[in-house]
Design a protein around this motif. Structure first.
Motif, PDB file in Angstrom:
ATOM      1  N   SER A 193    -112.160 -82.193 -37.168  1.00 22.72           N
ATOM      2  CA  SER A 193    -113.116 -82.808 -38.096  1.00 22.72           C
ATOM      3  C   SER A 193    -114.525 -82.747 -37.528  1.00 22.72           C
TER       4      SER A 193
ATOM      5  N   SER B 291    -116.013 -82.000 -41.632  1.00 17.29           N
ATOM      6  CA  SER B 291    -115.364 -82.262 -42.925  1.00 17.29           C
ATOM      7  C   SER B 291    -113.903 -82.625 -42.706  1.00 17.29           C
ATOM      8  N   PHE B 292    -113.451 -83.758 -43.277  1.00 11.02           N
ATOM      9  CA  PHE B 292    -112.044 -84.111 -43.229  1.00 11.02           C
ATOM     10  C   PHE B 292    -111.215 -83.133 -44.067  1.00 11.02           C
TER      11      PHE B 292
ATOM     12  N   SER C 159    -108.109 -88.404 -42.015  1.00 13.07           N
ATOM     13  CA  SER C 159    -108.980 -89.579 -41.932  1.00 13.07           C
ATOM     14  C   SER C 159    -108.257 -90.743 -41.265  1.00 13.07           C
TER      15      SER C 159
ATOM     16  N   ILE D  17    -119.634 -85.544 -42.426  1.00 15.42           N
ATOM     17  CA  ILE D  17    -119.453 -86.453 -41.308  1.00 15.42           C
ATOM     18  C   ILE D  17    -120.220 -85.905 -40.112  1.00 15.42           C
TER      19      ILE D  17
ATOM     20  N   GLN E 203    -119.582 -90.688 -37.926  1.00 14.92           N
ATOM     21  CA  GLN E 203    -120.286 -91.358 -39.005  1.00 14.92           C
ATOM     22  C   GLN E 203    -119.924 -90.679 -40.320  1.00 14.92           C
ATOM     23  N   ARG E 204    -119.428 -91.456 -41.295  1.00 18.52           N
ATOM     24  CA  ARG E 204    -119.029 -90.880 -42.579  1.00 18.52           C
ATOM     25  C   ARG E 204    -120.135 -91.080 -43.600  1.00 18.52           C
ATOM     26  N   SER E 205    -120.304 -90.067 -44.466  1.00 17.45           N
ATOM     27  CA  SER E 205    -121.175 -90.199 -45.625  1.00 17.45           C
ATOM     28  C   SER E 205    -120.496 -89.498 -46.783  1.00 17.45           C
TER      29      SER E 205
END
Length: 324
Positions: A13, A18-19, A34, A56, A50-52
């Motif tokens: 990741s 990207s997951f 995740s 990430i 940090q996720r958005s």
């Protein structure tokens, strides 16, 4: 003790940002990836990513952790693969990116022998004229020239990548004076190549027999972005082109093309094998690298692709006889 699944989910990741993409590469669902990363963060007591909504990114702690486990994780993954497939019998999908012209003419003919030796390896080869991202696009290795080495990628040289000037005998029949110097190539109709990477016309500086240099002002009467198409246009008698010597060796030997200014060539570096740096390569990758290096050596490709070889200088004399 963290599970391999948690560590793999985090590392992939982090690499791919990207997951979803990590899940595709690992054969899991995005939710599973995740969840694995969240479990790792909970166990370590620190946020690693940090996720958005868009992507990430690594936190400072995540960057340190990825650096610390990177080499160990690669070694552990490779050891598991080696053990699972049997060290004496490499197995798995071998995903390779390679130049269409070089790959079809010189690499593909070696595949039958390789598969007789390693029948459990399943080739997935992509013939493409571009520099791929080995890690993010999931390639085991790439074969070609002119790659910019990103961190963690190593190159093993196979043969020189020399560029030579060529034209067809039919085109040269209508030329009053065969050029004897690279600067004179500008007097002829040119077939130029536009780089797919930069969008610019490729420009070359040629090297002479004593190391002298001369810029080639090749006319842009015809422009293409694919070496094979440039070669075909040259065979059709549409002008003079600058092409990699391996791409035109057969044409030169069989008289479909003639090498101009044969004392001169441009140096494009090396034709190399590119792969991710690991202390223990997966068996399928390691045996293919060793096989290809040995075959290039046995077949003498490094010498054949060397534009300074004396045998290539005969072309000039043969063309003079044709002109008479």
């Amino acid at each position: 003790m963290e599970t391999l699944a948690n560590l793999e989910s985090f590392a992939k990741s982090a690499e791919l940002r990207s997951f979803s993409e990590a899940a595709r590469r690992l054969g899991l669902t995005p939710a599973a990836v995740s969840r694995n990363v969240a479990t790792l963060e909970r166990n370590l007591g620190v946020r690693l990513l940090q996720r958005s909504t868009r992507r990430i990114t690594l936190t400072e702690a995540g960057e340190r952790f990825l650096d610390s486990i990177g080499g160990s994780l690669d070694t552990l993954q490779s050891a598991i693969e080696e053990t699972a497939s049997g060290a004496a019998e490499p197995a798995g999908v071998l995903r390779v990116s390679l130049s269409p012209t070089l790959g079809q003419a010189y690499i593909l003919p070696l595949l039958p022998d390789f598969l007789r030796r390693y029948p459990r390896v399943r080739p997935e080869w992509h013939f493409e004229s571009r520099q791929v991202d080995l890690v993010h696009e999931g390639y085991d290795l790439a074969i070609g020239g002119g790659f910019e080495l990103s961190p963690g990628i190593v190159a093993r040289g196979l043969a020189p990548a020399h560029i030579v000037a060529v034209a067809s005998p039919a085109y040269l029949q209508g030329v009053a004076d065969i050029p004897g110097h690279p600067e004179a190539l500008g007097q002829l109709r040119g077939i130029a190549m536009r780089s797919t990477a930069t969008g610019r016309i490729r420009k070359w500086t040629m090297l002479g027999p004593e190391g002298e240099q001369a810029a080639v002002a090749l006319n842009e009467d015809i422009v293409m972005n694919d070496p094979a198409s440039v070669r075909e246009a040259t065979r059709l008698g549409l002008g003079v082109a600058l092409l990699a010597l391996p791409d035109v060796l057969t044409d030169l030997a069989e008289g479909r093309l003639v090498r101009l200014v044969p004392d001169w060539h441009a140096d494009a570096g090396m034709i190399s094998l590119y792969y991710a740096s690991r202390r223990l390569l997966p068996g399928k990758t390691r045996v293919f690298v060793d096989f290809l290096i040995e075959r290039f050596r046995r077949l003498g490709y490094a010498e054949s692709f060397d534009a300074t070889a004396r045998r290539e200088l005969r072309v000039r004399g043969s063309m003079r006889k044709q002109k008479r």
